[in-house]
Design a protein around this motif. Structure first.
Motif, PDB file in Angstrom:
ATOM      1  N   LEU A 224      -3.472  10.689  67.147  1.00  0.00           N
ATOM      2  CA  LEU A 224      -3.055   9.469  66.469  1.00  0.00           C
ATOM      3  C   LEU A 224      -3.950   9.251  65.257  1.00  0.00           C
ATOM      4  N   LYS A 225      -3.437   9.563  64.086  1.00  0.00           N
ATOM      5  CA  LYS A 225      -4.212   9.400  62.856  1.00  0.00           C
ATOM      6  C   LYS A 225      -3.430   8.503  61.914  1.00  0.00           C
ATOM      7  N   LEU A 226      -3.749   7.240  61.941  1.00  0.00           N
ATOM      8  CA  LEU A 226      -3.110   6.297  61.033  1.00  0.00           C
ATOM      9  C   LEU A 226      -3.990   6.144  59.812  1.00  0.00           C
ATOM     10  N   GLN A 227      -3.471   6.482  58.655  1.00  0.00           N
ATOM     11  CA  GLN A 227      -4.220   6.389  57.422  1.00  0.00           C
ATOM     12  C   GLN A 227      -3.355   5.716  56.372  1.00  0.00           C
ATOM     13  N   THR A 228      -3.946   4.774  55.680  1.00  0.00           N
ATOM     14  CA  THR A 228      -3.244   4.185  54.550  1.00  0.00           C
ATOM     15  C   THR A 228      -3.734   4.896  53.298  1.00  0.00           C
ATOM     16  N   ARG A 229      -2.838   5.139  52.389  1.00  0.00           N
ATOM     17  CA  ARG A 229      -3.171   5.887  51.182  1.00  0.00           C
ATOM     18  C   ARG A 229      -2.814   5.078  49.949  1.00  0.00           C
ATOM     19  N   GLN A 230      -3.586   5.300  48.917  1.00  0.00           N
ATOM     20  CA  GLN A 230      -3.328   4.687  47.620  1.00  0.00           C
ATOM     21  C   GLN A 230      -2.689   5.750  46.744  1.00  0.00           C
ATOM     22  N   TYR A 231      -1.447   5.509  46.292  1.00  0.00           N
ATOM     23  CA  TYR A 231      -0.722   6.507  45.516  1.00  0.00           C
ATOM     24  C   TYR A 231      -0.790   6.256  44.022  1.00  0.00           C
ATOM     25  N   GLU A 232      -1.216   5.083  43.643  1.00  0.00           N
ATOM     26  CA  GLU A 232      -1.269   4.742  42.230  1.00  0.00           C
ATOM     27  C   GLU A 232      -2.471   3.849  41.996  1.00  0.00           C
TER      28      GLU A 232
ATOM     29  N   PHE B 278      -4.367   1.751  38.733  1.00  0.00           N
ATOM     30  CA  PHE B 278      -4.347   1.308  37.342  1.00  0.00           C
ATOM     31  C   PHE B 278      -3.170   1.928  36.575  1.00  0.00           C
ATOM     32  N   GLY B 279      -2.021   2.020  37.232  1.00  0.00           N
ATOM     33  CA  GLY B 279      -0.833   2.537  36.582  1.00  0.00           C
ATOM     34  C   GLY B 279      -0.761   4.053  36.510  1.00  0.00           C
ATOM     35  N   ARG B 280      -1.733   4.733  37.056  1.00  0.00           N
ATOM     36  CA  ARG B 280      -1.748   6.203  37.041  1.00  0.00           C
ATOM     37  C   ARG B 280      -1.435   6.733  38.430  1.00  0.00           C
ATOM     38  N   SER B 281      -0.644   7.777  38.483  1.00  0.00           N
ATOM     39  CA  SER B 281      -0.280   8.379  39.755  1.00  0.00           C
ATOM     40  C   SER B 281      -1.458   9.191  40.305  1.00  0.00           C
ATOM     41  N   LEU B 282      -1.669   9.090  41.594  1.00  0.00           N
ATOM     42  CA  LEU B 282      -2.725   9.855  42.250  1.00  0.00           C
ATOM     43  C   LEU B 282      -2.158  11.031  43.042  1.00  0.00           C
ATOM     44  N   GLY B 283      -0.938  11.408  42.770  1.00  0.00           N
ATOM     45  CA  GLY B 283      -0.344  12.561  43.444  1.00  0.00           C
ATOM     46  C   GLY B 283      -0.039  12.249  44.906  1.00  0.00           C
ATOM     47  N   ARG B 284      -0.607  13.034  45.817  1.00  0.00           N
ATOM     48  CA  ARG B 284      -0.369  12.824  47.252  1.00  0.00           C
ATOM     49  C   ARG B 284      -1.058  11.577  47.778  1.00  0.00           C
ATOM     50  N   GLY B 285      -1.891  10.985  46.991  1.00  0.00           N
ATOM     51  CA  GLY B 285      -2.559   9.766  47.400  1.00  0.00           C
ATOM     52  C   GLY B 285      -3.964  10.030  47.918  1.00  0.00           C
ATOM     53  N   VAL B 286      -4.776   9.000  47.848  1.00  0.00           N
ATOM     54  CA  VAL B 286      -6.156   9.051  48.315  1.00  0.00           C
ATOM     55  C   VAL B 286      -6.292   8.020  49.420  1.00  0.00           C
ATOM     56  N   GLN B 287      -7.004   8.381  50.466  1.00  0.00           N
ATOM     57  CA  GLN B 287      -7.199   7.424  51.560  1.00  0.00           C
ATOM     58  C   GLN B 287      -7.915   6.185  51.032  1.00  0.00           C
ATOM     59  N   ARG B 288      -7.445   5.037  51.453  1.00  0.00           N
ATOM     60  CA  ARG B 288      -8.032   3.797  50.959  1.00  0.00           C
ATOM     61  C   ARG B 288      -9.463   3.607  51.443  1.00  0.00           C
ATOM     62  N   ARG B 289      -9.768   4.110  52.610  1.00  0.00           N
ATOM     63  CA  ARG B 289     -11.141   4.012  53.110  1.00  0.00           C
ATOM     64  C   ARG B 289     -12.095   4.811  52.221  1.00  0.00           C
ATOM     65  N   VAL B 290     -11.654   5.976  51.763  1.00  0.00           N
ATOM     66  CA  VAL B 290     -12.479   6.796  50.867  1.00  0.00           C
ATOM     67  C   VAL B 290     -12.666   6.086  49.536  1.00  0.00           C
ATOM     68  N   LEU B 291     -11.607   5.460  49.023  1.00  0.00           N
ATOM     69  CA  LEU B 291     -11.734   4.686  47.782  1.00  0.00           C
ATOM     70  C   LEU B 291     -12.712   3.532  47.934  1.00  0.00           C
ATOM     71  N   LEU B 292     -12.667   2.849  49.051  1.00  0.00           N
ATOM     72  CA  LEU B 292     -13.579   1.731  49.286  1.00  0.00           C
ATOM     73  C   LEU B 292     -15.023   2.216  49.383  1.00  0.00           C
ATOM     74  N   ILE B 293     -15.254   3.303  50.100  1.00  0.00           N
ATOM     75  CA  ILE B 293     -16.608   3.853  50.222  1.00  0.00           C
ATOM     76  C   ILE B 293     -17.103   4.313  48.854  1.00  0.00           C
ATOM     77  N   GLY B 294     -16.230   4.949  48.089  1.00  0.00           N
ATOM     78  CA  GLY B 294     -16.612   5.405  46.753  1.00  0.00           C
ATOM     79  C   GLY B 294     -16.950   4.245  45.825  1.00  0.00           C
ATOM     80  N   ALA B 295     -16.159   3.193  45.846  1.00  0.00           N
ATOM     81  CA  ALA B 295     -16.417   2.043  44.981  1.00  0.00           C
ATOM     82  C   ALA B 295     -17.720   1.348  45.373  1.00  0.00           C
ATOM     83  N   ALA B 296     -17.949   1.188  46.672  1.00  0.00           N
ATOM     84  CA  ALA B 296     -19.171   0.525  47.127  1.00  0.00           C
ATOM     85  C   ALA B 296     -20.413   1.357  46.798  1.00  0.00           C
ATOM     86  N   SER B 297     -20.353   2.652  47.051  1.00  0.00           N
ATOM     87  CA  SER B 297     -21.527   3.489  46.786  1.00  0.00           C
ATOM     88  C   SER B 297     -21.793   3.611  45.289  1.00  0.00           C
ATOM     89  N   THR B 298     -20.744   3.692  44.485  1.00  0.00           N
ATOM     90  CA  THR B 298     -20.929   3.765  43.039  1.00  0.00           C
ATOM     91  C   THR B 298     -21.524   2.472  42.505  1.00  0.00           C
TER      92      THR B 298
END
Length: 140
Positions: free
Chosen positions: A10-18, A20-40
Motif C-alpha cells: 500500500l503506497k499512497l503518494q500524492t504528486r505535484q504535476y505542475e 508555477f505553470g510549468r509541467s513536471l512530467g510524471r510529477g514529483v512527490q509532494r513530500r519530497v517537495l516539502l522537504i526540499g523547500a524546508a531544507s533549502t
C-alpha cells in the motif's frame, strides 16, 4: 527476520504535476517537495546569517548543491521502505541525551548500593462454597 505486512503493498503518494505553470512530467512527490523547500530555506538562512554573499561566483555551488544532495540522499528508501531521513532522525535521538529524569525506585537505593531486607506480609482468605443439597444433609 521481516514480518509479513500489508504496508509494503500500500503506497499512497500524492504528486505535484505542475509548479508555477510549468509541467513536471510524471510529477514529483509532494513530500519530497516539502522537504526540499524546508531544507533549502533553512540552508539559505544559515548562509545569509553567516554573511556569505549571494552574488559571488561560487554562490550557486554553496547555495544549491548542499540542499539538493541532502534531499536526494534523505528521501531515498531503505529496505523497509522508510526514508533515510527517518533513520537519520532515529540515530540522532539515540545519541541525544535523555530528556526525562529517570524515575527512581524508592525500595532500591542506588546511591548506597547496600542490600536492604524487605519483609512481606501475605494474607490469604480461603473461601469454599457448598451447594444447597449438601447443606441440607445430603442429596435426595
Amino acid at each position: 527476520m521481516r514480518l509479513p505486512t500489508d504496508t509494503v503493498h500500500l503506497k499512497l503518494q500524492t504528486r505535484q504535476y505542475e509548479l508555477f505553470g510549468r509541467s513536471l512530467g510524471r510529477g514529483v512527490q509532494r513530500r519530497v517537495l516539502l522537504i526540499g523547500a524546508a531544507s533549502t530555506g533553512l540552508w539559505w538562512a544559515v548562509l545569509l546569517l553567516l554573511g556569505i554573499p549571494v552574488l559571488h561566483r561560487l554562490s550557486p555551488l554553496l547555495f544549491l548543491v548542499p540542499p539538493v544532495v541532502f534531499v536526494l540522499y534523505g528521501t531515498r528508501r531503505d529496505n523497509t521502505g522508510r526514508m533515510m531521513l527517518a533513520a537519520w532522525r532515529d540515530r540522532l535521538l539515540f545519541r541525544a541525551p535523555v530528556r526525562r529524569r529517570p524515575i527512581g525506585n524508592p525500595l532500591l537505593h542506588l546511591e548506597s548500593r547496600r542490600m536492604h531486607p524487605m519483609r512481606l506480609l501475605v494474607t490469604a482468605c480461603l473461601v469454599t462454597s457448598v451447594s444447597e443439597p449438601d447443606r441440607e444433609g445430603g442429596a435426595s
